[in-house]
Enzyme design. Structure first.
Site, short mmCIF file in Angstrom:
data_model
loop_
_atom_site.label_atom_id
_atom_site.label_comp_id
_atom_site.label_asym_id
_atom_site.label_seq_id
_atom_site.Cartn_x
_atom_site.Cartn_y
_atom_site.Cartn_z
N LEU A 155 0.88 -1.17 0.00
CA LEU A 155 0.00 0.00 0.00
C LEU A 155 0.91 1.21 0.00
CD1 LEU A 155 -2.94 -0.63 2.55
CD2 LEU A 155 -3.03 -0.68 0.06
N ASP A 156 0.72 2.13 -0.93
CA ASP A 156 1.52 3.34 -0.95
C ASP A 156 1.41 4.07 0.38
OD1 ASP A 156 2.23 2.82 -3.54
OD2 ASP A 156 0.88 4.28 -4.44
#
Length: 371
Positions: A155-156
């Protein structure tokens, strides 16, 4: 003053964190980096190597530090020393980690082999760059005693939502085999701009990620030209699920998993995420010269959703002074230089992962509900 050096073997602890004005900071600490010279580093002077590879400090810091230590220690090389492949490098410094939003990390599911959490925006998943304790993995170890943990998917940093972590290497390998085999369905929601079509929209176009610029671009390709494209195959399905006439909530189902895929596919479709300044505008400042990721420009309008009682308690118990290092370029500030502003989250949130015989879900964030 007695200096206590920490290494990756020292686990984060609850008292390491300080909460101020809606941000989670880490009490500065002395840390030892250990690495070996890669081929691309060989031939550089030791000072040029540090200044080019570790941009969190200015060139003069490394030059002065090397000279000071060379005069006191025989094992410290001179400033002009040339690196050779495979040499061991020990780098000792007073480490200041960048702040993140002061949200806690709620544990959603805790099973013998799996832990799932609701990742807050702005918090990296695992140690990387300047982050070590201010990560999801570090916070879970310090505040929930959960370790070791192996992230199953990415997940960024600015993205929130469901994060699956395996508790052993065997389980994480199983998950990754299923993801790479196309056996896992992924769902996100995003708040976007524009008039989104009511029918399902499929964006099937390659993406090229430029790590120097910190952003991705689409590559349509040209069948009339022989020049190969750099991009990787990418496909995302989008479905409109809500609207308030200003913004639209879109269900995003990435078929592939390229860097910034959802963000750049939404931009390409004409419906960028409403607070994603990296892709909302065609113009992006070049922040690499000051040691800042271009991604740090994204998202300044989301109000942090914080467990206020928890934060207030920690303000009371974590207010002790920290040791100031006279050679540190960041002292007496808690945050490193360049991180004085709030960094907040994108309107992009992971809600569901499902595979053969399993599924995990995460609640919707507050921005997804229209009053």
């Amino acid at each position: 003053m007695e200096i206590v050096w920490q290494t990756p073997a020292n686990p984060p602890e609850r008292q390491d964190y300080i909460f101020r004005k809606g941000r989670r900071l880490v009490r500065p600490y002395y840390f030892e980096f250990i690495s070996h010279v890669k081929n691309r580093w060989a031939g550089k002077t030791v000072v040029d190597f540090f200044a080019q590879e570790f941009k969190g400090r200015p060139y003069d810091y490394y030059r002065c530090s090397m000279r000071a230590h060379s005069s006191r220690r025989r094992d410290c090389p001179p400033v002009s020393y040339i690196l050779r492949p495979s040499q061991k490098i020990n780098h000792f410094l007073h480490r200041h980690e960048p702040p993140v939003m002061a949200s806690d990390v709620p544990v959603l599911v805790e099973e013998p082999d799996v832990v799932t959490v609701c990742k807050p925006a702005s918090v990296p998943v695992h140690p990387c760059g300047q982050y070590r304790k201010n990560t999801v993995v570090g916070i879970l170890q310090a505040e929930h005693g959960l370790a070791p943990l192996f992230p199953v998917h990415r997940l960024d940093c600015l993205v929130s939502g469901l994060l699956i972590l395996a508790r052993n290497a065997t389980k994480v390998d199983l998950f990754r085999q299923q993801i790479e085999g196309g056996m896992v369905q992924k769902q996100y929601i995003a708040k976007v701009v524009g008039t989104f079509p009511e029918k399902e929209l499929l964006v099937d176009i390659s993406i090229y990620y430029n790590p120097r610029e910190g952003r991705s671009t689409v590559e349509a390709g040209d069948s009339c030209q022989d020049t190969p494209t750099k991009g990787k195959t990418a496909s995302t399905k989008f479905t409109r699920i809500g609207s308030n006439w200003t913004h639209i909530i879109v269900l995003c189902e990435p078929v592939t998993g390229q860097t910034h895929q959802i963000r750049v596919h939404l931009q390409y479709s004409g419906h960028p995420i409403a607070n994603d300044m990296l892709y909302l505008s065609e113009y992006v400042d070049n922040r690499s010269d000051v040691g800042m990721s271009a991604d740090r420009a994204a998202g300044k309008s989301l109000i942090p959703e914080t467990n206020n009682t928890y934060v207030d308690d920690c303000e009371e118990t974590c207010s002790k002074n920290f040791s100031i290092d006279p050679m540190c370029t960041h002292c007496p500030n808690l945050a490193p230089t360049g991180y004085e502003e709030h960094e907040e989250g994108l309107w992009l949130h992971c809600i569901r992962y499902a595979g053969p015989g399993w599924k995990y879900e995460c609640p919707y964030p507050g921005w997804a509900f229209f009053s």
